[in-house]
Design a protein around this motif. Structure first.
Motif, PDB file in Angstrom:
ATOM      1  N   GLY A  93       2.738   1.569  -3.376  1.00  0.00           N
ATOM      2  CA  GLY A  93       1.743   1.876  -4.395  1.00  0.00           C
ATOM      3  C   GLY A  93       1.295   3.321  -4.322  1.00  0.00           C
ATOM      4  N   MET A  94       1.090   3.833  -3.114  1.00  0.00           N
ATOM      5  CA  MET A  94       0.655   5.218  -2.961  1.00  0.00           C
ATOM      6  C   MET A  94       1.759   6.196  -3.341  1.00  0.00           C
ATOM      7  N   MET A 111       0.830  -1.205   0.000  1.00  0.00           N
ATOM      8  CA  MET A 111       0.000   0.000   0.000  1.00  0.00           C
ATOM      9  C   MET A 111       0.864   1.254   0.000  1.00  0.00           C
ATOM     10  N   THR A 167      -2.626  -0.445  -5.005  1.00  0.00           N
ATOM     11  CA  THR A 167      -2.980   0.201  -3.742  1.00  0.00           C
ATOM     12  C   THR A 167      -4.404  -0.104  -3.299  1.00  0.00           C
TER      13      THR A 167
END
Length: 393
Positions: free
Chosen positions: A74-75, A71, A108
Motif C-alpha cells: 500500500g505504501m 502495509m 495502508t
C-alpha cells in the motif's frame, strides 16, 4: 518499541500530509490546468473518493493477509501515485493519480491501527495510539505548510517530495516491521462483511453515523477552500497560505492535547455541544472578517475545537458496539472521506455560484447544525452526558 512507534507515526504523517496537500495549491493548479472554479473541489475530492470507496473492503480483505505486506504494498502504491501527481498534465490526470493515492491510503492507514494491538502490550496501546494520532495532527501543522513552501518554487515539488519520503517509509516498513500473520481462517474473514449489519439495523448507529457524515462534510468543505479564499480575499501567495495553515494545525494539536482536561471539566456531552455551537458561529463569521490575522485567529479556534470534538465523535461511535470496533473504524473512515468528497465538490459549486467563501461558510454551519441535531436525536449524547470524569474518548 521506539522504532516501531516512530514507523507508525511516520506512516500517518505522510498520509495525513498528502490528504490535504493540494488545498493550498488549488489557486495555482486552477490557473495552470485552466480548471473552472466549480470543479476545483475535485482536486481534493478525488483522493477522498478513492479512500472512501475502498476503505470498506480494504479492512475485511486485509484481515486474511499478512498486515506487513498489505502495509508495504500500500505504501509503495501510495508513493508511486503521489509522485505521478507531480507529473500531471491536466485535470483528469491529476484526478486519476489523486484517486489512486486515496485507494493506496485506504489499504495502508487501517493496517496501522489494526497492527498496534498486535505489536504492543495492552498497557501501552492507548499511549501508542495517541502518539500515532499525533502524526495526523502534526501533518496538518507542519506537513502541509512545508508543501506550500515547496510549491512556491514549483507546484510539483510537494508531490515529488512526499512521494520520495513515502518510498523511504516503505523501506522502513520492510526492514523494521515484523510479519503480522492473520489470526483467522478464510471463513471467519469472509463473515466480517456481516459485521456491518448490526450497525445498519441500529437506529442509534444510523443517526450517529449521519451526524458524523454531516460534521465531516461541513468541516472539510470549508477547509478545502481555505487556500483559494485567502488568495482571492487577501491576495496571499501559496507559501503565505502554507504559513497560515501551519498556525491552524497548531490549533489542532493544542486541542488534541488539552481535550482530556476540557472533557474532564465539562463532561463529554457539554464539550460536544459547546464545541459544535461555537464552530457554527465561527463559520458564519469567517467570511466577513477584514484581516488575515482575524481570519487566522477564528480558524485557529475552530481547529482547536476540532482537536477536542473529533476524538469525542470517534469515541462515541466506538461505544456503539465494542465487539466490532474494527468494523466501526472502517465505516467511520469511509464516511469521513465520502463526506470530504461531497463537501469539497459542493463547496466548489457554491463558491463559483456565489463568488466567494460566504456560501461555503454558511454551508459548513448548516452541516454542523444538522450534525448536532442528529447526534441529539440518536441518543448517543445522552448516554455520555453523565460521564463527567470519563475522558477516555
Amino acid at each position: 518499541m521506539v522504532k516501531l512507534i516512530a514507523l507508525l507515526f511516520l506512516i500517518m504523517f505522510v498520509i495525513g500530509t498528502d490528504t490535504f496537500l493540494i488545498s493550498p495549491l488549488i489557486p495555482t493548479l486552477q490557473g495552470l490546468f485552466h480548471i473552472p472554479t466549480e470543479y476545483t473541489g475535485w482536486l481534493v475530492g478525488a483522493y477522498a473518493l478513492g479512500y472512501a470507496l475502498f476503505a470498506l473492503v480494504a479492512g475485511p480483505l486485509s484481515d486474511g493477509l499478512d498486515r506487513k505486506k498489505v502495509m508495504l504494498y500500500g505504501m509503495i502504491g501510495f508513493s508511486a501515485s503521489t509522485l505521478l501527481c507531480g507529473f500531471a498534465t491536466g485535470f483528469w490526470t491529476m484526478f486519476l493519480f489523486r484517486f489512486l493515492a486515496g485507494v493506496s491510503a485506504a489499504f495502508t492507514a487501517p493496517q496501522v491501527w489494526a497492527s498496534i494491538p498486535a505489536l504492543f502490550p495492552a498497557a501501552k496501546i492507548a499511549k501508542v495510539s495517541g502518539i500515532v494520532m499525533a502524526g495526523l495532527a502534526s501533518s496538518q501543522a507542519f506537513g502541509i505548510p512545508i508543501g506550500g513552501l515547496l510549491a512556491a518554487a514549483h507546484w510539483s515539488y510537494p508531490f515529488i517530495t512526499i512521494g520520495a519520503c513515502s518510498l523511504l517509509v516503505a523501506v522502513f516498513i520492510f526492514y523494521a516491521l515484523p510479519e503480522l500473520k492473520p489470526e483467522q481462517d478464510l471463513t471467519v474473514r469472509l463473515s466480517l462483511l456481516q459485521r456491518y449489519v448490526p450497525l445498519l439495523k441500529s437506529r442509534v448507529a444510523r443517526r450517529a453515523f449521519l451526524a458524523h457524515f454531516l460534521f465531516q462534510c461541513g468541516f472539510f468543505a470549508a477547509f478545502s477552500f481555505i487556500g483559494k479564499w485567502m488568495a482571492d480575499r487577501f491576495h496571499l501567495s501559496v507559501d503565505q497560505v502554507g504559513f497560515v495553515i501551519l498556525v491552524l494545525g497548531l490549533g489542532n494539536i493544542v486541542g488534541s492535547f488539552s481535550g482530556a482536561y476540557v472533557i474532564k471539566k465539562l463532561n463529554r456531552f457539554n464539550a460536544m455541544v459547546v464545541g459544535i455551537l461555537v464552530s457554527i458561529a465561527a463559520f458564519v463569521t469567517l467570511p466577513h472578517l477584514s484581516s488575515v490575522a482575524a481570519f487566522e485567529g477564528v480558524y485557529f479556534f475552530i481547529f482547536m475545537t476540532m482537536g477536542i470534538v473529533f476524538p469525542l465523535i470517534i469515541g462515541m461511535l466506538n461505544s456503539l458496539n465494542p465487539a466490532i470496533r474494527g468494523t466501526i473504524a472502517s465505516l467511520a473512515n469511509s464516511i469521513m472521506y465520502a463526506a470530504t468528497t461531497l463537501g469539497s465538490w459542493f463547496a466548489g459549486l457554491i463558491y463559483a455560484a456565489f463568488n466567494g467563501f460566504s456560501a461555503v461558510g454558511l454551508f459548513a454551519a448548516v452541516c454542523f447544525v444538522g450534525s448536532l441535531f442528529s447526534f441529539i436525536r440518536s441518543g448517543i449524547l445522552t448516554n455520555d452526558a453523565g460521564a463527567k470524569k470519563d475522558h477516555a474518548a
